[in-house]
Enzyme design. Structure first.
Site, PDB file in Angstrom:
ATOM      1  N   SER A 262     153.812  39.573  40.714  1.00  0.00           N
ATOM      2  CA  SER A 262     154.527  38.582  41.512  1.00  0.00           C
ATOM      3  C   SER A 262     153.804  38.272  42.822  1.00  0.00           C
ATOM      4  O   SER A 262     153.390  39.172  43.560  1.00  0.00           O
ATOM      5  CB  SER A 262     155.947  39.072  41.829  1.00  0.00           C
TER       6      SER A 262
ATOM      7  N   THR B 170     163.652  27.416  18.150  1.00  0.00           N
ATOM      8  CA  THR B 170     164.968  27.787  17.640  1.00  0.00           C
ATOM      9  C   THR B 170     165.970  26.719  18.071  1.00  0.00           C
ATOM     10  O   THR B 170     166.380  26.674  19.231  1.00  0.00           O
ATOM     11  CB  THR B 170     165.399  29.166  18.170  1.00  0.00           C
TER      12      THR B 170
ATOM     13  N   ARG C 186     169.327  27.654  19.916  1.00  0.00           N
ATOM     14  CA  ARG C 186     169.254  27.962  21.354  1.00  0.00           C
ATOM     15  C   ARG C 186     169.158  26.672  22.166  1.00  0.00           C
ATOM     16  O   ARG C 186     169.755  26.547  23.238  1.00  0.00           O
ATOM     17  CB  ARG C 186     168.043  28.848  21.650  1.00  0.00           C
TER      18      ARG C 186
ATOM     19  N   LYS D 150     167.919  37.409  35.652  1.00  0.00           N
ATOM     20  CA  LYS D 150     168.556  36.262  36.301  1.00  0.00           C
ATOM     21  C   LYS D 150     170.004  36.049  35.848  1.00  0.00           C
ATOM     22  O   LYS D 150     170.869  35.722  36.662  1.00  0.00           O
ATOM     23  CB  LYS D 150     167.738  34.990  36.062  1.00  0.00           C
TER      24      LYS D 150
ATOM     25  N   ASP E 182     165.357  27.584  41.868  1.00  0.00           N
ATOM     26  CA  ASP E 182     164.284  27.193  40.946  1.00  0.00           C
ATOM     27  C   ASP E 182     164.196  25.676  40.780  1.00  0.00           C
ATOM     28  O   ASP E 182     163.104  25.110  40.729  1.00  0.00           O
ATOM     29  CB  ASP E 182     164.489  27.850  39.576  1.00  0.00           C
TER      30      ASP E 182
ATOM     31  N   MET F 205     155.521  25.941  34.276  1.00  0.00           N
ATOM     32  CA  MET F 205     156.243  26.793  35.212  1.00  0.00           C
ATOM     33  C   MET F 205     155.565  28.153  35.396  1.00  0.00           C
ATOM     34  O   MET F 205     155.932  28.924  36.282  1.00  0.00           O
ATOM     35  CB  MET F 205     157.693  26.955  34.752  1.00  0.00           C
TER      36      MET F 205
ATOM     37  N   ALA G  98     164.132  27.180  25.878  1.00  0.00           N
ATOM     38  CA  ALA G  98     165.592  27.173  25.998  1.00  0.00           C
ATOM     39  C   ALA G  98     166.103  28.410  26.715  1.00  0.00           C
ATOM     40  O   ALA G  98     167.277  28.745  26.617  1.00  0.00           O
ATOM     41  CB  ALA G  98     166.223  27.075  24.606  1.00  0.00           C
ATOM     42  N   GLY G  99     165.221  29.083  27.476  1.00  0.00           N
ATOM     43  CA  GLY G  99     165.622  30.257  28.233  1.00  0.00           C
ATOM     44  C   GLY G  99     166.087  29.893  29.626  1.00  0.00           C
ATOM     45  O   GLY G  99     166.403  28.730  29.926  1.00  0.00           O
TER      46      GLY G  99
END
Length: 265
Positions: free
Chosen positions: A15, A154, A157, A67, A103, A205, A130-131
């Site tokens: 990070s 998927t 999702r 998160k 975000d 991202m 799709a997370g």
């Protein structure tokens, strides 16, 4: 008393948030530190939040995979965090936990900085994935007026995300009309960039490496690209204000971050 904040995730060693916040802390002359926290699991993260409630920490940025849990553990949450179903920011005050998501602000700031000609209002934007990252991207783009489509291997999702946020599920055919394609996957997507419009904008991202294979292929095709470091810095600004109560000082934190990454600007 020294204020203690930090970023929590697993893995966390990579990070750059401590580098960015540390530069601002130093420039502002704050009696504060911003550290990395790497809870091993959900129980470990819950213990870290309990330390915040007890006054040991003033706040946390939160990254994968915590998160959604961060939002669930909060006493109150912003409308943005509730919409995203996740939080990347927890602020501790008087034993209470307040959750937010910056975000989306980071994503829009990155687009404004590196693709200033793009106006997403009324334009198709495709989010890959799709997370949690995809949720934040889709929510921000919808709020900005884009016609958001979610593309994910998927479909179930993708449909769950779309139903929650009021956006649509699309297939690869939608890429041909997209003004913006955002990669919210942790890996390089397998899509044909040759099908994209000549004026399409690509955003990734992910920020390690700075120029991902997805962005590199886009650049080779002459497309405008937006990197994940711009988004990281964009979300860090409002986080810093929430954690320490002041605006970030005027420091070129991108240069500081690139130096830490070993990359040139």
């Amino acid at each position: 008393m020294t204020l203690v904040a930090g970023v929590a995730g697993q893995p966390i060693a990579h990070s750059l948030s401590p580098v960015i916040h540390g530069a601002w802390i130093a420039a502002a002359g704050l009696d504060a530190v911003y550290e990395r926290f790497g809870p091993a699991d959900a129980d470990g993260f819950a213990e870290l939040v309990d330390k915040g409630r007890a006054g040991t920490l003033c706040g946390l940025n939160v990254t994968a995979p915590f998160k959604e849990q961060a939002l669930a553990l909060a006493d109150e949450a912003s409308a943005t965090a509730r919409t995203c179903g996740a939080a990347n920011l927890l602020v501790f005050e008087d034993g209470r936990v307040r959750a937010d998501s910056t975000d989306g602000m980071g994503l829009m700031a990155a687009l404004a900085e590196q693709a200033p000609a793009l106006d997403v209002r009324g334009r198709p934007a495709v989010v890959l994935g799709a997370g949690g990252a995809a949720r934040a991207a889709a929510a921000a783009l919808k709020a900005a007026g884009a016609e958001v489509g979610v593309l994910n291997r998927t479909v179930e999702r993708a449909r769950a995300l779309a139903d929650d946020l009021g956006v649509t599920v699309v297939d690869v055919g939608a890429l041909g009309e997209a003004a913006l394609v955002v990669n919210a996957l942790s890996v390089a997507p397998t899509i044909d960039l040759g099908a994209l419009r000549a004026d399409a904008v690509l955003m990734d991202m992910t920020y390690r490496p700075l120029v991902t294979p997805f962005l590199a292929e886009g650049r080779a095709r002459g497309l405008t690209t937006v990197d994940g470091l711009a988004m990281l810095i964009g979300q860090a600004g409002p986080s810093f204000r929430a954690l320490f109560g002041i605006a970030p000082p005027d420091v070129d934190v991108r240069a500081v971050a690139l130096n830490a990454m070993g990359e040139a600007g």
